[in-house]
Design a protein around this motif. Sequence first.
Motif, short mmCIF file in Angstrom:
data_model
loop_
_atom_site.label_atom_id
_atom_site.label_comp_id
_atom_site.label_asym_id
_atom_site.label_seq_id
_atom_site.Cartn_x
_atom_site.Cartn_y
_atom_site.Cartn_z
N TRP A 67 -45.46 101.12 -21.48
CA TRP A 67 -46.16 102.04 -21.96
C TRP A 67 -45.35 103.36 -22.07
CZ3 TRP A 67 -48.17 105.88 -18.81
CH2 TRP A 67 -49.12 107.02 -19.43
N HIS A 86 -48.00 107.28 -13.87
CA HIS A 86 -49.31 106.56 -14.33
C HIS A 86 -50.03 107.26 -15.31
CE1 HIS A 86 -47.92 104.14 -10.95
NE2 HIS A 86 -48.75 103.48 -11.20
N ILE A 87 -49.67 108.58 -15.75
CA ILE A 87 -50.05 109.59 -16.82
C ILE A 87 -49.21 110.13 -17.56
CG2 ILE A 87 -51.64 111.71 -16.98
CD1 ILE A 87 -52.93 111.12 -14.40
N ARG A 88 -49.44 110.43 -18.85
CA ARG A 88 -48.74 111.28 -19.65
C ARG A 88 -49.57 112.39 -20.06
NH1 ARG A 88 -43.42 109.29 -21.24
NH2 ARG A 88 -43.48 111.01 -22.52
N ARG A 89 -49.03 113.65 -19.77
CA ARG A 89 -49.74 114.77 -20.06
C ARG A 89 -49.25 115.53 -21.44
NH1 ARG A 89 -50.22 116.44 -14.11
NH2 ARG A 89 -52.35 115.43 -13.49
N GLU A 148 -54.75 114.03 -21.40
CA GLU A 148 -53.95 113.06 -20.80
C GLU A 148 -54.11 111.69 -21.16
OE1 GLU A 148 -55.63 113.40 -16.55
OE2 GLU A 148 -54.55 115.09 -16.26
N HIS A 149 -53.10 110.90 -21.06
CA HIS A 149 -53.07 109.71 -21.43
C HIS A 149 -52.67 108.50 -20.44
CE1 HIS A 149 -53.34 111.40 -25.66
NE2 HIS A 149 -52.27 112.24 -25.29
N TYR A 150 -53.37 107.36 -20.51
CA TYR A 150 -53.12 106.65 -19.36
C TYR A 150 -52.62 105.16 -19.90
CZ TYR A 150 -56.08 109.98 -16.74
OH TYR A 150 -56.44 110.85 -16.25
#
Length: 315
Positions: A137, A158-161, A168-170
């Motif tokens: 991912w 576990h997150i992209r900001r 926020e993307h998971y």
Amino acid sequence: MSTDRYATGARPVGLTAPSGIDREAHNRLDEAWLAAAWSHPETRVFVVSGGQALVDDTPDGRTELVMTPAFEAPLTETHRYFLGTDEDGIRYFALQKDTLPGRMDQSARPAGLREAGLLLGPRDAGLLVHAVALENWQRLHRFCSRCGERTVIAAAGHIRRCQACGAEHYPRTDPAVIMLVTDEEDRALLGRQVHWPEGRFSTLAGFVEPGESIEQSVRREAYEEAGVTVGEVTYVASQPWPFPSSLMLGFTARATSSEIRVDGEEIEEARWFSRDELRAAFESGEVLPPYGISIASRLVELWYGRPLPKPGDAL
């Protein structure tokens, strides 16, 4: 369908055995807690790169992930993923690197999930599945899908900001159905994809489409791939499949038609097999069984009534 011939519960679906790891998701945003966990002398770390990690065979015949204390791990500040804590309080991290580290003893070897998933114990297999899924991912979602700016890693991987628009993307998990279809004569429908080796047959499968239930997806995929209509659909089990980001949802399904019309694009050939026909095809080498790590092999075993052979086995 004859499900009493073989107790599939005695053989868990690959990559799904209880790992004994508490993911402790509530601690992923606590930077002080993560720093303390990373610096603890009992914390263990392994590197993941391109879907592989180093594994090693122990003198007593087991295969384990190669792990080090955090203070011996390669340096990285961003691609450091917290995976969880085991029953003894040991915390585990994965580091995403461009290459795997070398080993002075030369005994370790790189391995991906298709190989290592069959060899590792539940704890290590669970850790590797988690790490590979995050790595896949992270590699594919570096930019914000809302505004196109580069995103940064948060929540221990576990997150992209997006610092530009605040999105926020998971991690992605794409649901896919995989099904063992049988007909009125209790024959199993197996197909061969165009890019598979000659003789490799397995169950039908496909991704769930937007706005579609999983039962609808089973029926649609069976018809699209093999031209067979399906009525009753029964859920069996699921399996994480991070190649790169799927969750396989396993089913048995009862066909209401038996004429086969393959799509010719994804499925090159499909056949109905009785148990005796499949056994004979295994014995002659005409048919190769599904890969052992896949839930497909468990679905076929549920119908077949015994473990499927490995290459070279005599039935």
